[in-house]
Design a protein around this motif. Structure first.
Motif, PDB file in Angstrom:
ATOM      1  N   ALA A   6     -53.550  23.768 -57.656  1.00  0.00           N
ATOM      2  CA  ALA A   6     -52.669  22.807 -58.309  1.00  0.00           C
ATOM      3  C   ALA A   6     -53.091  21.353 -58.079  1.00  0.00           C
ATOM      4  N   ARG A   7     -53.952  21.120 -57.089  1.00  0.00           N
ATOM      5  CA  ARG A   7     -54.408  19.758 -56.756  1.00  0.00           C
ATOM      6  C   ARG A   7     -53.260  18.829 -56.336  1.00  0.00           C
ATOM      7  N   PHE A   8     -52.384  19.333 -55.490  1.00  0.00           N
ATOM      8  CA  PHE A   8     -51.314  18.489 -54.962  1.00  0.00           C
ATOM      9  C   PHE A   8     -51.893  17.409 -54.046  1.00  0.00           C
ATOM     10  N   PRO A   9     -51.289  16.205 -54.017  1.00  0.00           N
ATOM     11  CA  PRO A   9     -51.749  15.175 -53.082  1.00  0.00           C
ATOM     12  C   PRO A   9     -51.401  15.520 -51.638  1.00  0.00           C
ATOM     13  N   PHE A  10     -50.336  16.300 -51.457  1.00  0.00           N
ATOM     14  CA  PHE A  10     -49.951  16.834 -50.144  1.00  0.00           C
ATOM     15  C   PHE A  10     -49.129  18.081 -50.404  1.00  0.00           C
ATOM     16  N   VAL A  11     -49.013  18.934 -49.399  1.00  0.00           N
ATOM     17  CA  VAL A  11     -48.263  20.175 -49.583  1.00  0.00           C
ATOM     18  C   VAL A  11     -47.010  20.137 -48.705  1.00  0.00           C
ATOM     19  N   VAL A  49     -43.947  17.908 -55.945  1.00  0.00           N
ATOM     20  CA  VAL A  49     -44.817  18.849 -55.227  1.00  0.00           C
ATOM     21  C   VAL A  49     -44.016  20.084 -54.816  1.00  0.00           C
ATOM     22  N   SER A  50     -42.822  19.857 -54.249  1.00  0.00           N
ATOM     23  CA  SER A  50     -41.999  20.978 -53.776  1.00  0.00           C
ATOM     24  C   SER A  50     -41.646  21.939 -54.912  1.00  0.00           C
ATOM     25  N   LEU A  51     -41.295  21.386 -56.070  1.00  0.00           N
ATOM     26  CA  LEU A  51     -40.976  22.244 -57.226  1.00  0.00           C
ATOM     27  C   LEU A  51     -42.240  22.931 -57.731  1.00  0.00           C
ATOM     28  N   GLY A  52     -43.371  22.243 -57.629  1.00  0.00           N
ATOM     29  CA  GLY A  52     -44.658  22.851 -57.999  1.00  0.00           C
ATOM     30  C   GLY A  52     -44.985  24.041 -57.108  1.00  0.00           C
ATOM     31  N   ALA A  58     -43.584  31.578 -57.620  1.00  0.00           N
ATOM     32  CA  ALA A  58     -42.995  32.450 -58.651  1.00  0.00           C
ATOM     33  C   ALA A  58     -44.071  33.016 -59.583  1.00  0.00           C
ATOM     34  N   GLY A  59     -45.330  32.629 -59.346  1.00  0.00           N
ATOM     35  CA  GLY A  59     -46.431  33.221 -60.107  1.00  0.00           C
ATOM     36  C   GLY A  59     -46.941  32.406 -61.281  1.00  0.00           C
ATOM     37  N   TYR A  60     -46.464  31.176 -61.418  1.00  0.00           N
ATOM     38  CA  TYR A  60     -46.917  30.346 -62.547  1.00  0.00           C
ATOM     39  C   TYR A  60     -48.180  29.568 -62.182  1.00  0.00           C
ATOM     40  N   ARG A  61     -48.999  29.305 -63.191  1.00  0.00           N
ATOM     41  CA  ARG A  61     -50.141  28.409 -62.981  1.00  0.00           C
ATOM     42  C   ARG A  61     -49.643  26.983 -63.100  1.00  0.00           C
ATOM     43  N   VAL A  62     -50.007  26.163 -62.124  1.00  0.00           N
ATOM     44  CA  VAL A  62     -49.504  24.788 -62.036  1.00  0.00           C
ATOM     45  C   VAL A  62     -50.682  23.837 -61.905  1.00  0.00           C
ATOM     46  N   LEU A  63     -50.612  22.710 -62.605  1.00  0.00           N
ATOM     47  CA  LEU A  63     -51.608  21.651 -62.399  1.00  0.00           C
ATOM     48  C   LEU A  63     -50.879  20.348 -62.106  1.00  0.00           C
ATOM     49  N   PHE A  64     -51.325  19.674 -61.062  1.00  0.00           N
ATOM     50  CA  PHE A  64     -50.751  18.386 -60.669  1.00  0.00           C
ATOM     51  C   PHE A  64     -51.774  17.296 -60.949  1.00  0.00           C
ATOM     52  N   LYS A 110     -60.887  19.023 -73.112  1.00  0.00           N
ATOM     53  CA  LYS A 110     -60.142  18.466 -71.980  1.00  0.00           C
ATOM     54  C   LYS A 110     -58.630  18.575 -72.182  1.00  0.00           C
ATOM     55  N   LEU A 111     -58.190  18.454 -73.439  1.00  0.00           N
ATOM     56  CA  LEU A 111     -56.756  18.624 -73.699  1.00  0.00           C
ATOM     57  C   LEU A 111     -56.319  20.026 -73.270  1.00  0.00           C
ATOM     58  N   LYS A 112     -57.220  20.999 -73.464  1.00  0.00           N
ATOM     59  CA  LYS A 112     -56.893  22.394 -73.082  1.00  0.00           C
ATOM     60  C   LYS A 112     -56.656  22.517 -71.587  1.00  0.00           C
ATOM     61  N   LEU A 113     -57.395  21.716 -70.808  1.00  0.00           N
ATOM     62  CA  LEU A 113     -57.223  21.712 -69.353  1.00  0.00           C
ATOM     63  C   LEU A 113     -55.762  21.423 -68.991  1.00  0.00           C
ATOM     64  N   TYR A 114     -55.142  20.549 -69.794  1.00  0.00           N
ATOM     65  CA  TYR A 114     -53.763  20.134 -69.501  1.00  0.00           C
ATOM     66  C   TYR A 114     -52.714  20.925 -70.283  1.00  0.00           C
ATOM     67  N   THR A 115     -53.161  21.702 -71.260  1.00  0.00           N
ATOM     68  CA  THR A 115     -52.172  22.483 -72.021  1.00  0.00           C
ATOM     69  C   THR A 115     -52.102  23.927 -71.540  1.00  0.00           C
ATOM     70  N   THR A 116     -53.156  24.424 -70.889  1.00  0.00           N
ATOM     71  CA  THR A 116     -53.123  25.834 -70.469  1.00  0.00           C
ATOM     72  C   THR A 116     -52.254  26.117 -69.234  1.00  0.00           C
ATOM     73  N   PRO A 117     -52.193  25.240 -68.213  1.00  0.00           N
ATOM     74  CA  PRO A 117     -51.305  25.574 -67.095  1.00  0.00           C
ATOM     75  C   PRO A 117     -49.858  25.681 -67.562  1.00  0.00           C
ATOM     76  N   ARG A 118     -49.144  26.654 -67.019  1.00  0.00           N
ATOM     77  CA  ARG A 118     -47.759  26.867 -67.466  1.00  0.00           C
ATOM     78  C   ARG A 118     -46.900  25.652 -67.143  1.00  0.00           C
ATOM     79  N   LEU A 119     -47.143  25.078 -65.953  1.00  0.00           N
ATOM     80  CA  LEU A 119     -46.392  23.881 -65.568  1.00  0.00           C
ATOM     81  C   LEU A 119     -47.382  22.751 -65.301  1.00  0.00           C
ATOM     82  N   LEU A 120     -47.170  21.624 -65.984  1.00  0.00           N
ATOM     83  CA  LEU A 120     -48.014  20.446 -65.749  1.00  0.00           C
ATOM     84  C   LEU A 120     -47.160  19.375 -65.079  1.00  0.00           C
ATOM     85  N   ILE A 121     -47.646  18.880 -63.953  1.00  0.00           N
ATOM     86  CA  ILE A 121     -46.931  17.820 -63.246  1.00  0.00           C
ATOM     87  C   ILE A 121     -47.702  16.523 -63.431  1.00  0.00           C
ATOM     88  N   ILE A 122     -47.046  15.509 -63.989  1.00  0.00           N
ATOM     89  CA  ILE A 122     -47.678  14.196 -64.179  1.00  0.00           C
ATOM     90  C   ILE A 122     -46.921  13.183 -63.326  1.00  0.00           C
TER      91      ILE A 122
END
Ligand code: ADP
Ligand code: MG
Length: 189
Positions: A3-8, A57-60, A66-72, A94-106
């Motif tokens: 997910a590339r979180f800045p911290f966990v 991050v916590s919701l991510g 819960a099994g979802y793909r997430v990108l931060f 590159k747009l696909k990189l951001y549209t394929t994860p089920r949850l995108l965190i910006i």
């Protein structure tokens, strides 16, 4: 790591007592991830240090559990990536990189001004995910100020129109957690 979180930091480490403007029950409901199934967005607003990134991050983490793909990503990082991709003729890829994860965190919309081209690319991404892919967004700027953030009132309105159609907004009003210890020790008043 995916997910590339800045911290966990799991939600269990969030001190709700310190931030009474946050409805704990609302956050716990979000932790159950139903909003992901419904395709709803979560928008976290508030000044610096109040826990916007922590909550995102916590919701991510809950979503991953819960099994979802997430990108931060940060807004600046996302816009830089899309701007470069456009110049290289690889925007669709590159747009696909951001549209394929089920949850995108910006994270961090509003800290840096966004150029016209960046605002357009951001709008394209929001349009692609609209009613398909849920997002969590954080901003230090109220919606009314997004015209200035995106340098264009028309684009900002179009972005907000899509984002807010199915969305939960958490408005955090409170003191920076970063200053908490300093306030306690009397270093800052
Ligand atoms: P923001 O994104 O709103 O600027 P952060 O989420 O980065 O703020 O929070 C700043 C720091 O304070 C982080 O280390 C975060 O984990 C911590 N923090 C903020 N609010 C809380 C809280 N209510 N309980 C525990 N830690 C918090
Ligand atoms: Mg932050």
């Amino acid at each position: 790591a995916m997910a590339r979180f800045p911290f966990v930091k799991p939600l269990e480490t969030f001190d709700f007592a310190y931030q009474p403007s946050i409805d704990k029950r609302q956050v716990l409901t979000l932790a159950s991830c139903h909003y992901i199934e419904h395709g709803d967005n979560v928008i976290v607003l508030g000044p610096p240090g109040v826990g916007k990134t922590h909550l995102a991050v916590s919701l991510g983490i809950k979503a991953i559990e819960a099994g979802y793909r997430v990108l931060f990503t940060s807004a600046a990082q996302l816009i830089a990536t899309l701007t470069k991709a456009l110049a290289e003729g690889r925007l669709d890829e590159k747009l696909k990189l951001y549209t394929t994860p089920r949850l995108l965190i910006i994270d961090e919309i509003g800290y840096l001004p966004i150029e016209r081209i960046g605002a357009n690319l951001f709008f394209q991404l929001i349009s692609r995910r609209y009613e398909r892919g849920p997002m969590i967004l954080t901003s230090n700027q109220s919606f009314g100020a997004w015209g200035e953030v995106f340098g264009d009132r028309v684009i900002a309105t179009a972005i907000l129109d899509r984002l807010l159609h199915h969305a939960v907004t958490l408005n955090i009003r409170g003191n920076s957690y970063r200053l908490k210890e300093k306030l306690k020790s009397g270093l800052v008043r």
